[in-house]
Design a protein around this motif. Structure first.
Motif, PDB file in Angstrom:
ATOM      1  N   HIS A   1      -2.429  -2.070  -9.035  1.00 25.85           N
ATOM      2  CA  HIS A   1      -3.530  -2.028  -8.064  1.00 25.85           C
ATOM      3  C   HIS A   1      -3.242  -1.004  -6.969  1.00 25.85           C
ATOM      4  O   HIS A   1      -4.111  -0.206  -6.612  1.00 25.85           O
ATOM      5  CB  HIS A   1      -3.761  -3.398  -7.431  1.00 25.85           C
ATOM      6  CG  HIS A   1      -4.587  -4.307  -8.268  1.00 25.85           C
ATOM      7  ND1 HIS A   1      -4.334  -5.649  -8.344  1.00 25.85           N
ATOM      8  CD2 HIS A   1      -5.639  -4.088  -9.071  1.00 25.85           C
ATOM      9  CE1 HIS A   1      -5.211  -6.204  -9.155  1.00 25.85           C
ATOM     10  NE2 HIS A   1      -6.010  -5.273  -9.614  1.00 25.85           N
ATOM     11  N   HIS A   2      -2.032  -1.021  -6.429  1.00 24.98           N
ATOM     12  CA  HIS A   2      -1.680  -0.089  -5.355  1.00 24.98           C
ATOM     13  C   HIS A   2      -1.700   1.357  -5.852  1.00 24.98           C
ATOM     14  O   HIS A   2      -2.174   2.256  -5.147  1.00 24.98           O
ATOM     15  CB  HIS A   2      -0.314  -0.419  -4.762  1.00 24.98           C
ATOM     16  CG  HIS A   2      -0.310  -1.699  -4.005  1.00 24.98           C
ATOM     17  ND1 HIS A   2       0.682  -2.640  -4.136  1.00 24.98           N
ATOM     18  CD2 HIS A   2      -1.184  -2.219  -3.112  1.00 24.98           C
ATOM     19  CE1 HIS A   2       0.417  -3.670  -3.361  1.00 24.98           C
ATOM     20  NE2 HIS A   2      -0.718  -3.439  -2.727  1.00 24.98           N
TER      21      HIS A   2
ATOM     22  N   GLN B   1      -3.384   2.577  -8.514  1.00 25.93           N
ATOM     23  CA  GLN B   1      -4.763   2.963  -8.847  1.00 25.93           C
ATOM     24  C   GLN B   1      -5.584   3.233  -7.590  1.00 25.93           C
ATOM     25  O   GLN B   1      -6.385   4.161  -7.544  1.00 25.93           O
ATOM     26  CB  GLN B   1      -5.409   1.847  -9.670  1.00 25.93           C
ATOM     27  CG  GLN B   1      -6.847   2.112 -10.051  1.00 25.93           C
ATOM     28  CD  GLN B   1      -7.396   1.011 -10.930  1.00 25.93           C
ATOM     29  OE1 GLN B   1      -7.185   1.031 -12.120  1.00 25.93           O
ATOM     30  NE2 GLN B   1      -8.096   0.051 -10.334  1.00 25.93           N
ATOM     31  N   ARG B   2      -5.368   2.442  -6.555  1.00 26.17           N
ATOM     32  CA  ARG B   2      -6.160   2.534  -5.323  1.00 26.17           C
ATOM     33  C   ARG B   2      -6.054   3.905  -4.652  1.00 26.17           C
ATOM     34  O   ARG B   2      -6.981   4.328  -3.962  1.00 26.17           O
ATOM     35  CB  ARG B   2      -5.716   1.435  -4.356  1.00 26.17           C
ATOM     36  CG  ARG B   2      -6.720   1.119  -3.289  1.00 26.17           C
ATOM     37  CD  ARG B   2      -6.369  -0.136  -2.508  1.00 26.17           C
ATOM     38  NE  ARG B   2      -6.518  -1.310  -3.352  1.00 26.17           N
ATOM     39  CZ  ARG B   2      -5.617  -2.294  -3.456  1.00 26.17           C
ATOM     40  NH1 ARG B   2      -4.508  -2.271  -2.760  1.00 26.17           N
ATOM     41  NH2 ARG B   2      -5.829  -3.324  -4.250  1.00 26.17           N
ATOM     42  N   VAL B   3      -4.925   4.612  -4.848  1.00 28.71           N
ATOM     43  CA  VAL B   3      -4.767   5.927  -4.206  1.00 28.71           C
ATOM     44  C   VAL B   3      -5.165   7.080  -5.122  1.00 28.71           C
ATOM     45  O   VAL B   3      -4.928   8.243  -4.803  1.00 28.71           O
ATOM     46  CB  VAL B   3      -3.323   6.129  -3.678  1.00 28.71           C
ATOM     47  CG1 VAL B   3      -3.039   5.209  -2.505  1.00 28.71           C
ATOM     48  CG2 VAL B   3      -2.306   5.982  -4.788  1.00 28.71           C
TER      49      VAL B   3
ATOM     50  N   GLU C   1       0.846  -1.195   0.000  1.00 35.19           N
ATOM     51  CA  GLU C   1       0.000   0.000   0.000  1.00 35.19           C
ATOM     52  C   GLU C   1       0.884   1.249   0.000  1.00 35.19           C
ATOM     53  O   GLU C   1       1.862   1.320   0.742  1.00 35.19           O
ATOM     54  CB  GLU C   1      -0.909   0.002   1.226  1.00 35.19           C
ATOM     55  CG  GLU C   1      -1.918  -1.132   1.247  1.00 35.19           C
ATOM     56  CD  GLU C   1      -2.943  -1.040   0.125  1.00 35.19           C
ATOM     57  OE1 GLU C   1      -3.367   0.082  -0.241  1.00 35.19           O
ATOM     58  OE2 GLU C   1      -3.329  -2.094  -0.393  1.00 35.19           O
TER      59      GLU C   1
ATOM     60  N   ASP D   1      -9.532  -5.307 -13.722  1.00 35.43           N
ATOM     61  CA  ASP D   1      -9.935  -4.252 -12.799  1.00 35.43           C
ATOM     62  C   ASP D   1      -8.932  -3.103 -12.738  1.00 35.43           C
ATOM     63  O   ASP D   1      -9.089  -2.178 -11.955  1.00 35.43           O
ATOM     64  CB  ASP D   1     -10.179  -4.825 -11.406  1.00 35.43           C
ATOM     65  CG  ASP D   1      -8.992  -5.602 -10.865  1.00 35.43           C
ATOM     66  OD1 ASP D   1      -8.086  -5.953 -11.644  1.00 35.43           O
ATOM     67  OD2 ASP D   1      -8.973  -5.868  -9.656  1.00 35.43           O
TER      68      ASP D   1
ATOM     69  N   ALA E   1      -3.719   9.346  -0.207  1.00 35.69           N
ATOM     70  CA  ALA E   1      -4.577   9.624  -1.358  1.00 35.69           C
ATOM     71  C   ALA E   1      -4.557  11.104  -1.731  1.00 35.69           C
ATOM     72  O   ALA E   1      -4.648  11.448  -2.911  1.00 35.69           O
ATOM     73  CB  ALA E   1      -6.003   9.153  -1.094  1.00 35.69           C
TER      74      ALA E   1
END
Length: 117
Positions: free
Chosen positions: A65-66, A68-70, A31, A102, A43
Motif C-alpha cells: 500500500h505504501h 503503490q501510494r507514491v 508512509e 486494492d 512521489a
C-alpha cells in the motif's frame, strides 16, 4: 523469472526498463519519504520506479500500500539474510475476504543476497 515463460514477459520487461529505488524507510512500514539528498516530494522520486523494500516489521500488504501510494510500478521485497533460496510466497491475512484487492502493482520477493547486489 527465467522459468516463467511468455506469460511473464510483460513483467520482465517492466522490471528491466524501470529505475530502481530503495524505500525510505527501507521496511516500507510507514508512509514513504523522499530519500536523503533528493530535493522534492516523495512521489516525484518514486513515480514509475521499481522499489526495493526489506522484509519484516509489518504485513506485506502494508508495504505494498505504501509503495503503490507514491506511484511506484512494482516492489521487490528483500528476504531476511540467511533465508533459503526457495520461492517465498507473500501472503495476505483475510485474502479470502477481499484484503489486498486494492493492490495493483506486482511484487516479488528476492533473496537478501540478490537484494545486496
Amino acid at each position: 523469472f527465467t522459468a516463467g515463460g511468455a506469460r511473464h514477459l510483460a513483467l520482465r520487461k517492466l522490471l528491466a526498463t524501470r529505475l530502481l529505488g530503495a524505500a525510505e524507510p527501507l521496511d516500507a512500514c510507514s508512509e514513504l519519504r523522499a530519500p536523503p539528498g533528493f530535493e522534492g516530494e516523495a512521489a516525484a522520486y518514486y513515480e514509475g520506479r521499481v522499489i526495493l523494500a526489506a522484509r519484516g516489521s509489518c504485513l506485506f500488504l502494508q508495504k505494498l500500500h505504501h509503495i503503490q501510494r507514491v506511484g511506484a510500478v512494482a516492489a521487490l521485497v528483500i528476504n531476511h539474510e540467511g533465508s533459503k533460496r526457495e520461492l517465498q510466497v507473500m501472503t495476505c491475512p483475510l485474502q479470502e475476504r477481499g484484503a489486498g484487492r486494492d493492490v495493483h502493482i506486482p511484487a516479488v520477493m528476492i533473496t537478501s543476497e540478490d537484494g545486496l547486489r
